[in-house]
Design an enzyme around this catalytic site. Structure first.
Site, PDB file in Angstrom:
ATOM      1  N   GLY A  17      45.622  48.475  42.657  1.00 51.15           N
ATOM      2  CA  GLY A  17      44.671  48.504  43.761  1.00 51.15           C
ATOM      3  C   GLY A  17      45.379  48.630  45.083  1.00 51.15           C
ATOM      4  O   GLY A  17      46.599  48.713  45.148  1.00 51.15           O
ATOM      5  N   GLY A  19      45.457  46.828  48.911  1.00 45.88           N
ATOM      6  CA  GLY A  19      45.025  45.763  49.796  1.00 45.88           C
ATOM      7  C   GLY A  19      45.120  46.218  51.234  1.00 45.88           C
ATOM      8  O   GLY A  19      45.225  47.404  51.513  1.00 45.88           O
ATOM      9  N   SER A  20      45.105  45.263  52.141  1.00 50.35           N
ATOM     10  CA  SER A  20      45.083  45.637  53.551  1.00 50.35           C
ATOM     11  C   SER A  20      46.408  46.222  54.029  1.00 50.35           C
ATOM     12  O   SER A  20      46.440  47.047  54.908  1.00 50.35           O
ATOM     13  CB  SER A  20      44.692  44.434  54.392  1.00 50.35           C
ATOM     14  OG  SER A  20      45.351  43.288  53.913  1.00 50.35           O
ATOM     15  N   GLY A  22      49.126  47.529  51.984  1.00 54.19           N
ATOM     16  CA  GLY A  22      49.973  48.239  51.052  1.00 54.19           C
ATOM     17  C   GLY A  22      49.342  48.277  49.681  1.00 54.19           C
ATOM     18  O   GLY A  22      48.286  47.689  49.466  1.00 54.19           O
ATOM     19  N   VAL A  24      49.270  47.913  45.395  1.00 54.98           N
ATOM     20  CA  VAL A  24      49.711  46.960  44.386  1.00 54.98           C
ATOM     21  C   VAL A  24      49.847  47.681  43.053  1.00 54.98           C
ATOM     22  O   VAL A  24      48.958  48.422  42.645  1.00 54.98           O
ATOM     23  CB  VAL A  24      48.713  45.787  44.274  1.00 54.98           C
ATOM     24  CG1 VAL A  24      49.149  44.815  43.202  1.00 54.98           C
ATOM     25  CG2 VAL A  24      48.580  45.079  45.623  1.00 54.98           C
ATOM     26  N   ASP A 149      39.891  37.690  55.348  1.00 54.82           N
ATOM     27  CA  ASP A 149      39.339  38.823  54.600  1.00 54.82           C
ATOM     28  C   ASP A 149      38.820  38.369  53.236  1.00 54.82           C
ATOM     29  O   ASP A 149      39.070  39.012  52.216  1.00 54.82           O
ATOM     30  CB  ASP A 149      40.385  39.938  54.452  1.00 54.82           C
ATOM     31  CG  ASP A 149      39.751  41.303  54.218  1.00 54.82           C
ATOM     32  OD1 ASP A 149      38.526  41.443  54.410  1.00 54.82           O
ATOM     33  OD2 ASP A 149      40.479  42.233  53.826  1.00 54.82           O
TER      34      ASP A 149
HETATM   35  C1  8R4 Z   1      46.254  42.342  46.268  1.00 50.74           C
HETATM   36  C2  8R4 Z   1      48.425  39.759  42.743  1.00 50.74           C
HETATM   37  C3  8R4 Z   1      46.392  41.952  44.952  1.00 50.74           C
HETATM   38  C4  8R4 Z   1      47.495  41.230  44.519  1.00 50.74           C
HETATM   39  C5  8R4 Z   1      42.802  43.485  45.909  1.00 50.74           C
HETATM   40  C6  8R4 Z   1      47.288  42.421  48.583  1.00 50.74           C
HETATM   41  C7  8R4 Z   1      45.046  43.142  46.695  1.00 50.74           C
HETATM   42  C8  8R4 Z   1      44.978  44.487  45.993  1.00 50.74           C
HETATM   43  C9  8R4 Z   1      43.540  44.794  45.820  1.00 50.74           C
HETATM   44  C10 8R4 Z   1      43.757  42.437  46.356  1.00 50.74           C
HETATM   45  C11 8R4 Z   1      47.625  40.816  43.152  1.00 50.74           C
HETATM   46  N1  8R4 Z   1      47.078  40.694  39.676  1.00 50.74           N
HETATM   47  C12 8R4 Z   1      47.291  42.022  47.160  1.00 50.74           C
HETATM   48  C13 8R4 Z   1      48.496  40.906  45.426  1.00 50.74           C
HETATM   49  C14 8R4 Z   1      48.401  41.299  46.728  1.00 50.74           C
HETATM   50  O1  8R4 Z   1      47.774  41.634  49.417  1.00 50.74           O
HETATM   51  O2  8R4 Z   1      46.856  43.514  48.953  1.00 50.74           O
HETATM   52  O3  8R4 Z   1      48.321  39.597  41.423  1.00 50.74           O
HETATM   53  C15 8R4 Z   1      47.470  40.534  40.953  1.00 50.74           C
HETATM   54  C16 8R4 Z   1      47.009  41.322  41.994  1.00 50.74           C
HETATM   55  C17 8R4 Z   1      46.097  42.348  41.718  1.00 50.74           C
HETATM   56  C18 8R4 Z   1      45.670  42.505  40.401  1.00 50.74           C
HETATM   57  C19 8R4 Z   1      46.198  41.666  39.407  1.00 50.74           C
HETATM   58  C20 8R4 Z   1      44.665  43.538  40.017  1.00 50.74           C
HETATM   59  C21 8R4 Z   1      44.486  43.899  38.671  1.00 50.74           C
HETATM   60  C22 8R4 Z   1      43.531  44.828  38.318  1.00 50.74           C
HETATM   61  C23 8R4 Z   1      42.730  45.427  39.274  1.00 50.74           C
HETATM   62  C24 8R4 Z   1      42.906  45.074  40.609  1.00 50.74           C
HETATM   63  C25 8R4 Z   1      43.851  44.148  40.976  1.00 50.74           C
END
Ligand code: 8R4
Length: 344
Positions: A17, A19-20, A22, A24, A149
């Site tokens: 995904g 996030g704000s 960068g 992931v 957020d």
């Molecule tokens: C994010 C940590 C996720 C994670 C929503 C960030 C964002 C990315 C989109 C939240 C994350 N396990 C950020 C860490 C930082 O700051 O932008 O552990 C995770 C994360 C995301 C997932 C899983 C995940 C798995 C499937 C679908 C979407 C997100």
């Protein structure tokens, strides 16, 4: 390995995904044979947008450069330790390169709910998730961090159906009492009246997170946000002046609607506080399942200069970084974890 890109012991796999600050990615750690989520950020962007690590410095020890502030914030995030806050495991940094890599525990089930949806959560499921988010948010506020957020897509589910808060990209640390916030970051449909009305140049952070939590709860039980418009000014006008409408379907209890109403109170001074949400009868099922006390839920984390020095692992220059960057350009936003399990 389809991508074949490596960063130290991590093999980089699919996109999870964005996030704000960068994107992931799913990564595989060859040292412990576990999967993790890796956030890839640009230091330049962090500094330019200055949305990360804005710490109001009132005298005392002041960081020397803006990048020091980023590292101090990372040191703090690394020390956060709560069952409802996504755990930051490791941070990799190449001092000669713009990218910064944050390794998190993997939340296998991804976002709690993709809003808008025609299949919102059952009220009892929403209540269980909401209690998790409350504890995570209380912990963050206790650490003097305003998330800024809160929304369903930043609430992630692990394989035990526990919810954890993610994406501290626009979070803000405050010094005493509550943060006075001036800029408007965050997601438009989740911003409170005081942040969008244009009449206040300063407002408080905790009521802002509480409002966003109210919009979040509404979205979980109804499948959509209460205020919608493709035009930002019209959206702002609705947030400031329109009453919240509670649809007749799906059927939501009066207790839940009453709580949402109190979180979605336009005047931040009259809005319900964390303390009162925790004893609200919808949250506690009329006192049957009380929430743990703040003291039991929170322990203050402090950051020393040594923490700041040791919070990032410095990695040597890598030719693969170029590859990583080219990978950043092609992103698919599907959840490879659940989509690979045969769902179509
Ligand atoms: C994010 C940590 C996720 C994670 C929503 C960030 C964002 C990315 C989109 C939240 C994350 N396990 C950020 C860490 C930082 O700051 O932008 O552990 C995770 C994360 C995301 C997932 C899983 C995940 C798995 C499937 C679908 C979407 C997100």
């Amino acid at each position: 390995m389809q991508d074949g890109t490596r960063l130290n012991q991590y093999l980089l796999k699919e996109d999870l995904g964005r996030g704000s600050y960068g994107m992931v990615k799913l990564v595989y750690n060859e040292d412990d044979n576990n999967l993790y989520a890796m956030k890839i950020m640009s230091k330049k962007k962090l500094l330019r947008q200055a949305g990360f690590a804005r710490r109001p410095m009132k005298g005392g020890k002041k960081p020397t450069t803006p990048l020091d502030r980023v590292y101090r914030e990372i040191a703090l995030l690394k020390k956060l330790d709560h069952p409802n806050v996504v755990k930051l495991v490791e941070v990799l940094d190449d001092p000669d390169d713009d990218s910064l890599y944050m390794v998190f525990e993997l939340m296998k089930e991804g976002e709690v709910l993709d809003v808008p949806t025609t299949e919102p959560l059952k009220e009892n499921v929403a209540q269980r998730y909401f209690r998790d988010v409350l504890l995570g948010l209380e912990y963050l506020h206790y650490q003097k961090i305003i998330h800024r957020d809160i929304k369903p897509s930043n609430l992630l589910l692990d394989d035990h159906n526990r919810v954890k808060i993610a994406d501290f990209g626009v979070s803000q640390e405050f010094s005493d009492g509550d943060a006075e916030i001036s800029s408007t970051v965050g997601t438009p449909a989740f911003l409170p009246p005081e942040a969008v009305s244009g009449v206040n140049d300063k407002f408080y952070g905790k009521p802002l997170d509480i409002w966003a939590l109210g919009i979040t709860l509404y979205s979980l039980v109804y499948g959509e946000t209460p205020f919608k418009s493709p035009h930002i000014l019209e959206l702002h006008e609705k947030i400031c002046n329109h009453d919240v409408i509670y649809p007749s379907t799906p059927k939501v209890s009066v207790e839940c609607r009453e709580l949402m109403g109190r979180m979605l109170t336009k005047d931040p001074a009259l809005r319900i506080t964390m303390k009162d949400i925790k004893v609200h009868r919808w949250v506690t099922q009329g006192g049957v399942t009380p929430m743990p006390s703040e003291t039991d839920n929170c322990q203050l984390v402090t950051v020393t200069d040594d923490d700041v020095r040791s919070c990032v692992k410095v990695i040597p220059k890598l030719k693969t970084l170029i590859l990583v960057k080219s990978m950043l350009k092609k992103h698919s936003f599907k959840n490879p974890l659940t989509s690979s399990q045969g769902k179509t």
